[in-house]
Scaffold this motif. Structure first.
Motif, mmCIF file in Angstrom:
data_model
loop_
_atom_site.group_PDB
_atom_site.id
_atom_site.type_symbol
_atom_site.label_atom_id
_atom_site.label_comp_id
_atom_site.label_asym_id
_atom_site.label_seq_id
_atom_site.Cartn_x
_atom_site.Cartn_y
_atom_site.Cartn_z
ATOM 1 N N THR A 101 -0.854 -3.280 12.116
ATOM 2 C CA THR A 101 -1.445 -1.943 12.174
ATOM 3 C C THR A 101 -2.723 -1.872 11.352
ATOM 4 O O THR A 101 -3.766 -1.407 11.844
ATOM 5 C CB THR A 101 -0.444 -0.899 11.663
ATOM 6 N N LEU A 102 -2.670 -2.316 10.114
ATOM 7 C CA LEU A 102 -3.846 -2.273 9.256
ATOM 8 C C LEU A 102 -4.972 -3.115 9.844
ATOM 9 O O LEU A 102 -6.145 -2.692 9.869
ATOM 10 C CB LEU A 102 -3.486 -2.777 7.854
ATOM 11 N N ARG A 129 3.198 0.855 7.869
ATOM 12 C CA ARG A 129 2.066 1.471 8.556
ATOM 13 C C ARG A 129 2.375 1.533 10.038
ATOM 14 O O ARG A 129 2.712 0.518 10.659
ATOM 15 C CB ARG A 129 0.792 0.647 8.305
ATOM 16 N N ILE A 164 -5.012 6.368 8.803
ATOM 17 C CA ILE A 164 -3.933 5.402 8.990
ATOM 18 C C ILE A 164 -2.638 6.100 8.601
ATOM 19 O O ILE A 164 -2.589 6.843 7.619
ATOM 20 C CB ILE A 164 -4.158 4.111 8.166
ATOM 21 N N ARG A 165 -1.622 5.892 9.398
ATOM 22 C CA ARG A 165 -0.377 6.623 9.225
ATOM 23 C C ARG A 165 0.660 5.802 8.474
ATOM 24 O O ARG A 165 0.783 4.587 8.681
ATOM 25 C CB ARG A 165 0.187 7.043 10.584
ATOM 26 N N LEU A 166 1.389 6.478 7.613
ATOM 27 C CA LEU A 166 2.520 5.880 6.918
ATOM 28 C C LEU A 166 3.787 6.449 7.538
ATOM 29 O O LEU A 166 3.909 7.663 7.709
ATOM 30 C CB LEU A 166 2.472 6.213 5.426
ATOM 31 N N PRO A 179 -6.521 1.472 2.830
ATOM 32 C CA PRO A 179 -6.033 2.857 2.712
ATOM 33 C C PRO A 179 -6.464 3.467 1.378
ATOM 34 O O PRO A 179 -6.549 2.775 0.357
ATOM 35 C CB PRO A 179 -4.504 2.696 2.761
ATOM 36 N N SER A 202 0.828 -1.213 0.000
ATOM 37 C CA SER A 202 0.000 0.000 0.000
ATOM 38 C C SER A 202 0.859 1.260 0.000
ATOM 39 O O SER A 202 0.483 2.282 -0.569
ATOM 40 C CB SER A 202 -0.935 0.009 1.209
ATOM 41 N N ALA A 203 2.045 1.193 0.635
ATOM 42 C CA ALA A 203 2.933 2.360 0.649
ATOM 43 C C ALA A 203 3.374 2.725 -0.754
ATOM 44 O O ALA A 203 3.558 3.900 -1.071
ATOM 45 C CB ALA A 203 4.149 2.083 1.533
ATOM 46 N N THR A 213 4.446 -5.637 6.692
ATOM 47 C CA THR A 213 5.104 -4.922 7.780
ATOM 48 C C THR A 213 6.027 -5.824 8.583
ATOM 49 O O THR A 213 7.170 -5.456 8.884
ATOM 50 C CB THR A 213 4.053 -4.285 8.709
ATOM 51 N N SER A 226 0.295 -7.734 8.949
ATOM 52 C CA SER A 226 0.119 -6.285 8.987
ATOM 53 C C SER A 226 -0.708 -5.908 10.215
ATOM 54 O O SER A 226 -1.905 -5.620 10.107
ATOM 55 C CB SER A 226 -0.565 -5.799 7.706
#
Length: 298
Positions: free
Chosen positions: A203-204, A148, A268-270, A245, A100-101, A130, A201
């Motif tokens: 966080t997600l 993430r 959601i933070r990158l 995201p 996703s990044a 991740t 993942s």
């Protein structure tokens, strides 16, 4: 034989006079003569022949001068390369990123800016989830990784904020809510959710579960997917719904729609992960550029 001996020899050969060479080198004439004699003794040949006006190279000296110049040139290059490496201007730099990044426009802009600033650094890219990327970071396979950001930071890793983006609902085109512009998550309480495994993942996974719980229900965890593109494809195949995201909306798959979340956005933070215990110049340079691209933390 030391490099200074070669430097002394070349100075005398260029000036054809020991006294002038000594002045150029900033040393006394007697010590310079002694160093030249010591070099000749080590080589077992005479390098200079005295004349009425100074010295000239012997045949052995002419031959030695060719390689001596090359040695000094190589030494200068070695010094320059070492200094460039110390400044992070050459070498290899390994960047990891989640799927996703890779879709986030900030990532491509940042990498492009780094390449322009440091064109002699070779970049290698590694994709993973991740958990994999943090493992790669730990064992040195990557220098930094776009991941993430969750609430827990592994030991020895620092995270630099890069961007915040909203989450979107992804539905099969046949879903009863597919034509709605905004989806209230509580309306998905009875739908199975296609998700990445938490170990891949966290966080997600936690953001999705937390958003559903805030909406009053625990999501029904259905089919798991190995990566986000697979999540979208499985939703298209009507295995369930999901939340992804916003940058993932660039994955255009027939049979799905992306909808906004009604009410408060789900952020959601990158982040950019790097090791705390070691900070080579290349990593410091990349982080410095990354911080100029980072969006404000809301």
């Amino acid at each position: 034989m030391e490099l200074r001996h070669i430097r002394y020899f070349l100075a005398v050969a260029e000036e054809r006079n020991v006294t002038r060479a000594a002045e150029k080198l900033g040393i006394g004439q007697p010590p310079l003569s002694q160093q030249i004699h010591a070099l000749e003794d080590e080589l077992g040949v005479r390098l200079f022949r005295r004349t009425g006006h100074g010295v000239v190279l012997t045949e052995a000296g002419e031959a030695f001068a060719v390689d001596a110049k090359r040695i000094m040139a190589d030494a200068r290059i070695a010094i320059e390369n070492a200094q460039s490496a110390g400044r992070g201007e050459i070498g290899q730099f390994n960047i990891g990123f989640t799927e996703s990044a890779a879709f986030n426009p900030v990532v491509s802009k940042l990498i492009r800016a780094y390449r322009q600033a440091y064109p002699n650094v070779t970049l290698t890219l590694a994709e993973g989830n991740t958990a994999q990327l943090l493992s790669y970071l730990d064992d040195g396979r990557v220098d930094v990784a776009f991941v993430r950001l969750g609430s827990v930071s592994p030991a020895g890793v620092q995270f630099d904020h890069i961007a915040i983006e909203p989450m979107k609902v992804v539905l099969p085109i046949t879903h009863r809510l597919a034509k709605k512009r905004r989806i209230d998550l509580s309306q998905l309480a009875d739908d199975p959710f296609v998700m990445l495994p938490r170990e891949a993942s966290p966080t997600l996974h936690d953001v999705i579960v937390g958003a559903c719980r805030d909406a009053g229900f625990d999501p029904i965890e259905g089919q798991q997917a190995p990566q986000l593109s697979s999540v979208v494809n499985l939703v298209a195949a009507e295995f369930g719904v999901s939340i992804v995201p916003a940058s993932v909306c660039q994955i255009q798959v027939e049979g799905v729609v992306y909808n906004d979340v009604a009410g408060k956005a789900i952020p959601i933070r990158l982040a950019l992960a790097s090791r705390i215990d070691t900070m080579p110049a290349k990593t410091a340079n990349f982080l410095a550029i990354a911080r100029t691209f980072a969006s404000p933390i809301e």
